[in-house]
Design an enzyme around this catalytic site. Structure first.
Site, PDB file in Angstrom:
ATOM      1  N   LYS A  90       0.762  -1.125  -0.239  1.00  0.00           N
ATOM      2  CA  LYS A  90       0.046   0.283   0.142  1.00  0.00           C
ATOM      3  C   LYS A  90       1.034   1.378  -0.195  1.00  0.00           C
ATOM      4  O   LYS A  90       1.853   1.377   0.677  1.00  0.00           O
ATOM      5  CB  LYS A  90      -1.033  -0.012   1.301  1.00  0.00           C
ATOM      6  CG  LYS A  90      -2.204  -1.051   1.331  1.00  0.00           C
ATOM      7  CD  LYS A  90      -2.947  -1.073   2.554  1.00  0.00           C
ATOM      8  CE  LYS A  90      -4.029  -2.004   2.518  1.00  0.00           C
ATOM      9  NZ  LYS A  90      -4.805  -2.098   1.691  1.00  0.00           N
ATOM     10  N   GLY A 223     -14.578  -5.260   5.496  1.00  0.00           N
ATOM     11  CA  GLY A 223     -15.437  -5.967   6.451  1.00  0.00           C
ATOM     12  C   GLY A 223     -15.743  -7.360   6.275  1.00  0.00           C
ATOM     13  O   GLY A 223     -16.633  -7.869   6.838  1.00  0.00           O
ATOM     14  N   GLY A 244      -8.916  -8.401   4.932  1.00  0.00           N
ATOM     15  CA  GLY A 244      -7.886  -7.843   5.688  1.00  0.00           C
ATOM     16  C   GLY A 244      -7.621  -8.342   7.198  1.00  0.00           C
ATOM     17  O   GLY A 244      -7.228  -9.538   7.600  1.00  0.00           O
ATOM     18  N   SER A 245      -8.435  -7.832   8.154  1.00  0.00           N
ATOM     19  CA  SER A 245      -8.171  -8.101   9.609  1.00  0.00           C
ATOM     20  C   SER A 245      -9.000  -9.649   9.493  1.00  0.00           C
ATOM     21  O   SER A 245      -8.774 -10.261  10.552  1.00  0.00           O
ATOM     22  CB  SER A 245      -8.903  -7.114  10.267  1.00  0.00           C
ATOM     23  OG  SER A 245      -8.358  -5.848   9.815  1.00  0.00           O
TER      24      SER A 245
END
EC number: 4.3.3.6
Length: 303
Positions: A90, A223, A244-245
């Site tokens: 990123k 999300g 992602g998370s």
């Protein structure tokens, strides 16, 4: 196809065709955020088509606050050497020097990301100046077309990163799909007005109206925490998924990663989805998007 901005005679800039083709190769796959070489190996073993190398996953960036910047080159190179699949990294919105550094490190794709603190609140990076393809986020069709006009080779619907709440991802994907369908119903002269409303070049608007899709690959992000989330986004029109998370903030990352990969492949088979959703351990706790104040929402970054 617009290649006017992408001369390749110098050997320093890639054509739109080559960059978009590289992004096309990831279609139908899952791209996972990783912060260590060990996590990158877990992602590769689970079937990820690429990994996103960053120092903190979005959930930690959100929790810890402060200014979030490009990751350390040593950390990125450690992940590049640990896996055989493509590696993304990123750069901050508008920070063209971070992008130059990432290109020199040999990353396969650069994500000009709203997850990091923007470096420029007026301009995005001129992506035509780079050989490496760029991924950019969008919440609607106008935003997507502006990024494509700047040279983006892949678009991801933004969602709200680091929350584990898929609601914004569905909103953005439905918005992009709905606006494309609307363009398809318009006459030639009405497309001029649509281009003005979308704040996007007329030629790109016509291309989308005729094809019924974006001229670049469209992934989803923000999300996605369960196999069902990934499958729903694919059914809504995504061509692949960023997670992602949702993986490494869960109870059993390796199993959840493999399950999300399978769900993305078999997104329209409820029997397979039910099977891969079993026994995954605890999902990330997450945050309800509605509880996040407007200025704190990452999806609002970018213009």
């Amino acid at each position: 196809m617009n290649t006017a901005h992408s001369p390749d005679g110098s050997g320093r800039t890639g054509t739109a065709r080559v960059k978009r083709g590289m992004a096309e190769m990831l279609k139908g796959g899952v791209i996972m955020d990783v912060v260590t070489p060990e996590q990158a190996k877990i992602a590769e073993g689970a079937g990820a088509v690429a990994v996103m190398a960053l120092e903190r996953v979005p959930a930690d960036i959100r929790a810890q606050g402060g200014v979030s910047r490009m990751s350390d080159p040593d950390m990125i190179e450690g992940i590049i050497s640990a896996v055989t699949i493509p590696v993304m990294a990123k750069a901050r919105i508008g920070h063209f020097v971070e992008a130059q550094i990432l290109q020199s490190l040999g990353v396969d794709y650069i994500d000009e990301s709203e997850v990091l603190t923007p470096a420029d609140y007026t301009h995005h990076i001129d992506k035509w100046k780079f050989t490496v393809p760029f991924v950019c986020g969008a919440t609607n069709l106008g935003e997507a077309l502006r990024r494509i006009n700047e040279g983006a080779a892949m678009i991801r619907s933004k969602g709200e990163a680091g929350t584990g709440d898929v609601s914004n991802a569905t909103t953005h994907m439905r918005a992009i799909g709905g606006e494309i369908r609307r363009l398809m119903s318009l006459s030639e002269d009405e497309l001029y007005v649509a281009a003005k409303e979308l704040q996007a070049p007329y030629e790109l608007v016509v291309e989308v109206a005729r094809a019924g899709k974006l001229p670049v690959t469209l992934f989803t992000a923000g999300g996605i925490a369960t196999p069902a989330d990934a499958a729903m986004m694919m059914q809504l029109g995504a061509e692949g998924v960023f997670v992602g998370s949702g993986i490494f903030k869960s109870g059993d990352p390796a199993q959840r990663a493999a399950a999300i990969v399978k769900a993305t492949t078999f997104y329209d088979d409820p029997d397979v989805l039910a099977k891969v959703s079993r026994g995954l351990g605890e999902a990330m706790v997450g945050i309800n998007v509605e509880q996040i104040a407007q200025p704190e929402r990452l999806a609002e970054r970018g213009w």
